[in-house]
Design a protein around this motif. Structure first.
Motif, PDB file in Angstrom:
ATOM      1  N   THR A 140       5.293 103.133 -54.147  1.00 50.82           N
ATOM      2  CA  THR A 140       6.699 102.510 -54.068  1.00 50.82           C
ATOM      3  C   THR A 140       6.458 101.010 -53.786  1.00 50.82           C
ATOM      4  N   ALA A 141       7.448 100.105 -53.863  1.00 49.85           N
ATOM      5  CA  ALA A 141       7.334  98.795 -53.380  1.00 49.85           C
ATOM      6  C   ALA A 141       8.712  98.396 -53.061  1.00 49.85           C
ATOM      7  N   ARG A 142       8.679  97.130 -52.004  1.00 44.80           N
ATOM      8  CA  ARG A 142       9.911  96.765 -51.485  1.00 44.80           C
ATOM      9  C   ARG A 142       9.738  95.308 -51.821  1.00 44.80           C
ATOM     10  N   LEU A 143      10.862  94.589 -52.414  1.00 47.12           N
ATOM     11  CA  LEU A 143      10.643  93.286 -52.848  1.00 47.12           C
ATOM     12  C   LEU A 143      11.395  92.342 -52.158  1.00 47.12           C
ATOM     13  N   GLY A 144      11.041  91.177 -52.081  1.00 48.60           N
ATOM     14  CA  GLY A 144      11.504  90.038 -51.541  1.00 48.60           C
ATOM     15  C   GLY A 144      12.727  89.531 -52.545  1.00 48.60           C
ATOM     16  N   SER A 145      13.644  88.707 -51.902  1.00 48.01           N
ATOM     17  CA  SER A 145      14.860  88.567 -52.944  1.00 48.01           C
ATOM     18  C   SER A 145      14.342  87.660 -53.973  1.00 48.01           C
ATOM     19  N   MET A 146      13.701  86.636 -53.984  1.00 47.99           N
ATOM     20  CA  MET A 146      13.536  85.872 -55.350  1.00 47.99           C
ATOM     21  C   MET A 146      12.281  86.567 -56.111  1.00 47.99           C
ATOM     22  N   ALA A 147      11.520  87.599 -55.731  1.00 52.13           N
ATOM     23  CA  ALA A 147      10.692  88.605 -56.511  1.00 52.13           C
ATOM     24  C   ALA A 147      11.363  89.288 -57.406  1.00 52.13           C
ATOM     25  N   ALA A 148      12.562  89.985 -56.590  1.00 51.35           N
ATOM     26  CA  ALA A 148      13.352  90.810 -57.351  1.00 51.35           C
ATOM     27  C   ALA A 148      14.208  90.057 -58.625  1.00 51.35           C
ATOM     28  N   VAL A 149      14.804  88.762 -58.316  1.00 54.97           N
ATOM     29  CA  VAL A 149      15.394  88.152 -59.165  1.00 54.97           C
ATOM     30  C   VAL A 149      14.376  87.508 -60.357  1.00 54.97           C
ATOM     31  N   SER A 150      13.163  87.244 -59.789  1.00 53.46           N
ATOM     32  CA  SER A 150      12.206  86.611 -61.011  1.00 53.46           C
ATOM     33  C   SER A 150      11.791  87.816 -61.815  1.00 53.46           C
ATOM     34  N   LEU A 151      11.723  88.975 -61.297  1.00 53.38           N
ATOM     35  CA  LEU A 151      11.353  90.095 -62.457  1.00 53.38           C
ATOM     36  C   LEU A 151      12.494  90.798 -62.870  1.00 53.38           C
ATOM     37  N   GLY A 152      13.661  90.586 -62.220  1.00 49.67           N
ATOM     38  CA  GLY A 152      15.006  90.937 -62.759  1.00 49.67           C
ATOM     39  C   GLY A 152      15.008  92.652 -62.564  1.00 49.67           C
ATOM     40  N   ALA A 153      14.174  92.925 -61.501  1.00 53.42           N
ATOM     41  CA  ALA A 153      14.201  94.412 -61.071  1.00 53.42           C
ATOM     42  C   ALA A 153      15.244  94.704 -59.898  1.00 53.42           C
ATOM     43  N   ARG A 154      15.687  95.979 -60.025  1.00 50.54           N
ATOM     44  CA  ARG A 154      16.523  96.768 -59.092  1.00 50.54           C
ATOM     45  C   ARG A 154      15.910  97.611 -58.689  1.00 50.54           C
ATOM     46  N   GLU A 155      16.799  98.114 -57.270  1.00 50.83           N
ATOM     47  CA  GLU A 155      16.287  99.469 -56.647  1.00 50.83           C
ATOM     48  C   GLU A 155      16.440 100.616 -57.645  1.00 50.83           C
ATOM     49  N   GLY A 156      15.349 101.242 -57.736  1.00 54.30           N
ATOM     50  CA  GLY A 156      15.069 102.392 -58.491  1.00 54.30           C
ATOM     51  C   GLY A 156      14.040 102.348 -59.470  1.00 54.30           C
ATOM     52  N   ASP A 160       5.408  97.671 -63.120  1.00 59.73           N
ATOM     53  CA  ASP A 160       4.014  97.824 -63.412  1.00 59.73           C
ATOM     54  C   ASP A 160       3.150  96.731 -62.838  1.00 59.73           C
ATOM     55  N   ILE A 161       2.018  97.178 -62.056  1.00 56.14           N
ATOM     56  CA  ILE A 161       1.377  96.170 -61.347  1.00 56.14           C
ATOM     57  C   ILE A 161      -0.172  96.674 -61.511  1.00 56.14           C
ATOM     58  N   LYS A 162      -0.766  95.933 -62.341  1.00 59.37           N
ATOM     59  CA  LYS A 162      -2.378  96.192 -62.636  1.00 59.37           C
ATOM     60  C   LYS A 162      -2.715  97.503 -63.176  1.00 59.37           C
ATOM     61  N   GLY A 163      -1.739  97.880 -64.160  1.00 56.05           N
ATOM     62  CA  GLY A 163      -1.744  99.266 -64.746  1.00 56.05           C
ATOM     63  C   GLY A 163      -1.245 100.394 -63.948  1.00 56.05           C
ATOM     64  N   ARG A 164      -0.722 100.397 -62.606  1.00 53.34           N
ATOM     65  CA  ARG A 164      -0.268 101.404 -62.005  1.00 53.34           C
ATOM     66  C   ARG A 164       1.455 100.964 -61.692  1.00 53.34           C
ATOM     67  N   ALA A 165       2.052 102.083 -61.873  1.00 57.40           N
ATOM     68  CA  ALA A 165       3.631 102.040 -61.779  1.00 57.40           C
ATOM     69  C   ALA A 165       4.032 102.337 -60.433  1.00 57.40           C
ATOM     70  N   PHE A 166       4.779 101.524 -60.010  1.00 55.03           N
ATOM     71  CA  PHE A 166       5.617 101.589 -58.579  1.00 55.03           C
ATOM     72  C   PHE A 166       6.901 101.619 -58.875  1.00 55.03           C
ATOM     73  N   THR A 167       7.665 102.370 -57.874  1.00 55.06           N
ATOM     74  CA  THR A 167       9.022 102.483 -58.005  1.00 55.06           C
ATOM     75  C   THR A 167       9.536 101.535 -56.786  1.00 55.06           C
ATOM     76  N   VAL A 168      10.597 100.856 -57.204  1.00 54.06           N
ATOM     77  CA  VAL A 168      11.319  99.845 -56.324  1.00 54.06           C
ATOM     78  C   VAL A 168      12.090 100.605 -55.614  1.00 54.06           C
ATOM     79  N   LEU A 169      12.077 100.603 -54.065  1.00 56.23           N
ATOM     80  CA  LEU A 169      12.825 101.368 -53.164  1.00 56.23           C
ATOM     81  C   LEU A 169      13.725 100.322 -52.454  1.00 56.23           C
ATOM     82  N   GLY A 170      13.537  99.179 -52.575  1.00 59.79           N
ATOM     83  CA  GLY A 170      14.503  98.184 -51.767  1.00 59.79           C
ATOM     84  C   GLY A 170      14.151  96.832 -52.031  1.00 59.79           C
TER      85      GLY A 170
END
Length: 216
Positions: A140-156, A160-170
């Protein structure tokens, strides 16, 4: 005989005795109130300071702190067992240790700071007084506020990081620091991603100076 004299005096002077009793009760109540207020104030201040986050950085003596704060390529690595070794010394003023391995890396073409973390418990820490930094579960991964904005990522969402999948938990709230651009991972996951198994480049902790007297 003595008891009868006392009881007689109490019956004869009961208004004055009642006032004295009320005055003593009020003084004792005030003393207990002040004592409890001071204790609760000290505890509240401890919690406020703890919630402000870890305030101590432990790095190799020859390592400039700026390299760690700016997450440069000049950071030195050392064994992650160092954190457990330091945490075993309960005579130190530090507590709430956190092993950290960080590296700048592009995630989905966005430059961010990948940060592997793992809290290390000191032997005398209790659950109620646990580490303010919560661990990140493997995968899993926990994102900083600007990292989430830059990636357009949301919880759940899957990341993909270097070919590995991580679930955003917060997603952390905005801090106004480099932490806003971090992607927090489980330490073991981070070590595997960058090929630095068993290594970290910093230890964070909370330095408590309560009751130690002189800073010297």
């Amino acid at each position: 005989m003595f008891t009868r004299i006392i009881l007689g005096q109490l019956r004869h002077k009961w208004p004055i005795n009642l006032l004295l009793f009320l005055a003593m009760t009020a003084l004792v109540s005030l003393y207990v109130f002040i004592l409890n207020t001071n204790r609760f104030s000290a505890r509240s201040m401890q919690l406020i300071m703890k919630n402000m986050g870890l305030n101590q950085l432990i790095i190799p003596e020859s390592q400039p702190a700026s390299d760690t704060y700016l997450c440069t390529e000049k950071q030195r690595e050392f064994p992650d067992g160092t954190t457990r070794e330091v945490a075993g010394h309960t005579e130190l003023l530090s507590k709430y240790y956190l092993s950290v391995l960080q590296e700048r890396m592009n995630v989905a073409d966005v430059p961010l700071v990948l940060t592997g973390i793992q809290p290390v418990q000191r032997p005398d820490e209790t659950q109620e007084k646990g580490n303010p930094v919560k661990p990140v579960k493997p995968g899993t991964a926990r994102l900083g506020s600007m990292a989430a904005v830059s990636l357009g990522a949301r919880e759940g969402q899957r990341l993909d990081i270097k070919g590995r999948a991580f679930t955003v938990l917060g997603v952390a709230s905005e801090q106004g620091t480099l932490d806003d651009y971090r992607v927090f991972l489980n330490l073991a996951d981070m070590q595997a991603l960058v090929g630095k198994q068993g290594k970290i480049n910093a230890i964070q902790s909370f330095e408590c100076l309560e009751g130690v007297g002189s800073l010297e």
